[in-house]
Design a protein around this motif. Structure first.
Motif, mmCIF file in Angstrom:
data_model
loop_
_atom_site.group_PDB
_atom_site.id
_atom_site.type_symbol
_atom_site.label_atom_id
_atom_site.label_comp_id
_atom_site.label_asym_id
_atom_site.label_seq_id
_atom_site.Cartn_x
_atom_site.Cartn_y
_atom_site.Cartn_z
ATOM 1 N N ILE A 5 0.836 -1.196 0.000
ATOM 2 C CA ILE A 5 0.000 0.000 0.000
ATOM 3 C C ILE A 5 0.873 1.249 0.000
ATOM 4 C CG2 ILE A 5 -1.745 1.302 1.274
ATOM 5 C CD1 ILE A 5 -2.806 -1.212 -0.012
ATOM 6 N N PHE A 6 1.912 1.253 0.846
ATOM 7 C CA PHE A 6 2.813 2.402 0.900
ATOM 8 C C PHE A 6 3.529 2.596 -0.428
ATOM 9 C CE2 PHE A 6 2.393 1.166 5.355
ATOM 10 C CZ PHE A 6 2.182 2.395 5.974
ATOM 11 N N ASN A 7 3.905 1.489 -1.069
ATOM 12 C CA ASN A 7 4.572 1.587 -2.368
ATOM 13 C C ASN A 7 3.667 2.245 -3.397
ATOM 14 O OD1 ASN A 7 6.833 0.291 -1.344
ATOM 15 N ND2 ASN A 7 6.135 -1.743 -1.949
ATOM 16 N N LYS A 54 6.719 15.414 0.066
ATOM 17 C CA LYS A 54 5.488 14.619 -0.068
ATOM 18 C C LYS A 54 4.455 14.994 0.980
ATOM 19 C CE LYS A 54 8.045 10.766 -2.076
ATOM 20 N NZ LYS A 54 8.607 9.396 -1.892
ATOM 21 N N GLY A 55 4.867 15.798 1.961
ATOM 22 C CA GLY A 55 3.925 16.306 2.945
ATOM 23 C C GLY A 55 3.661 15.409 4.125
ATOM 24 N N ILE A 56 4.510 14.401 4.355
ATOM 25 C CA ILE A 56 4.248 13.493 5.478
ATOM 26 C C ILE A 56 5.198 13.742 6.650
ATOM 27 C CG2 ILE A 56 3.326 11.714 3.941
ATOM 28 C CD1 ILE A 56 5.892 10.133 4.389
ATOM 29 N N LEU A 76 -2.094 9.979 4.684
ATOM 30 C CA LEU A 76 -1.962 8.924 3.680
ATOM 31 C C LEU A 76 -3.211 8.838 2.804
ATOM 32 C CD1 LEU A 76 -0.251 6.149 5.847
ATOM 33 C CD2 LEU A 76 0.833 7.804 4.320
ATOM 34 N N LEU A 77 -4.371 9.117 3.386
ATOM 35 C CA LEU A 77 -5.599 9.134 2.589
ATOM 36 C C LEU A 77 -5.554 10.254 1.558
ATOM 37 C CD1 LEU A 77 -8.295 8.497 5.351
ATOM 38 C CD2 LEU A 77 -7.565 6.916 3.564
#
Length: 246
Positions: A5-7, A54-56, A76-77
């Motif tokens: 999912i992270f990929n 990426k804003g995380i 992440l959403l």
């Protein structure tokens, strides 16, 4: 945890480990983050810069140092939604401009327009190509000639073919050579009566392509796909004419 999912969100395995370390630590220095994540300090610093873009990840100054902190996992959403919108735009641009432009670069016909496939994997590829090609065309239907001996072997590698066809709203007209053939939603069938032995054959007409599937010795399937609007158009004329006469 499903790292795939992270990929899909564009996060590398290294970034995932750093993000998880940050969630556990809270605002921390590069040295502390590197120790917790198991990533060397140089790579940790480079990854943190990417993760900021990426804003995380955010940072805050503390004296001469920077402390990095994770953004809440709900981000992440947002990343997923941005990816989805980007893919939707890419799909539309591919359909409307890029693929048509690339198609114009191809000659009208050459050896590359004919593809050969064999075995169950090859037949599965051809069946998927039928669904994808029809779904991406202006038409929502295709036509087939199908003889009785091939029917029990045709969908062996792709048993969900008919269900997927129906889910996509694709209709099919089939001229069955010999008896048999099952009824299904979004399908019409007519028959050609025959006497004696009938060879195993399946011809799918889905412009601009035409696929011919047959069985070699010991029921080994082989297929030829011809990518030619002219060939597929001629086959469709033959099919439509015969369909009206049956």
């Amino acid at each position: 945890m499903n790292t795939e999912i992270f990929n899909l969100l564009g996060l590398s395995p290294r970034e995932i480990e750093i993000y998880k370390a940050l969630l556990f630590l809270g605002a921390s220095s590069i040295r502390t983050i590197a120790d917790k994540s198991g990533v060397n300090r140089g790579s940790t610093y480079e990854s943190l810069k990417e993760m900021q873009q990426k804003g995380i990840v955010t940072y805050q100054p503390k004296g001469k140092r920077r402390l990095f902190a994770p953004v809440d996992p709900d981000i992440l959403l947002q990343l997923a939604e941005e990816r989805r919108q980007g893919l939707d735009r890419a799909m539309e641009e591919l359909k409307q401009s890029i693929i048509p432009e690339l198609q114009h670069l191809k000659p009208d016909f050459n050896a590359a327009n004919v593809s050969f496939y064999e075995g169950d994997d090859g037949i599965e590829h051809v069946l998927k190509d039928i669904l994808i090609t029809v779904a991406n065309s202006d038409a929502d239907s295709y036509s087939v000639f199908s003889s009785k001996p091939i029917r029990k072997h045709l969908y062996r590698p792709f048993p969900n073919f008919t269900n997927q066809r129906i889910q996509r709203g694709i209709t099919v007209r089939a001229i069955a050579i010999g008896d048999g053939g099952e009824d299904a939603l979004l399908s019409e069938r007519k028959w050609i009566k025959t006497e004696g032995k009938v060879d195993a054959a399946y011809i799918a007409i889905y412009p601009p392509k035409c696929a011919i599937i047959s069985l070699a010795s010991e029921n080994y399937p082989t297929a030829v796909v011809i990518d030619s609007a002219e060939v597929a158009g001629a086959q469709k004329i033959i099919f439509d004419t015969l369909w009206r006469l049956l």
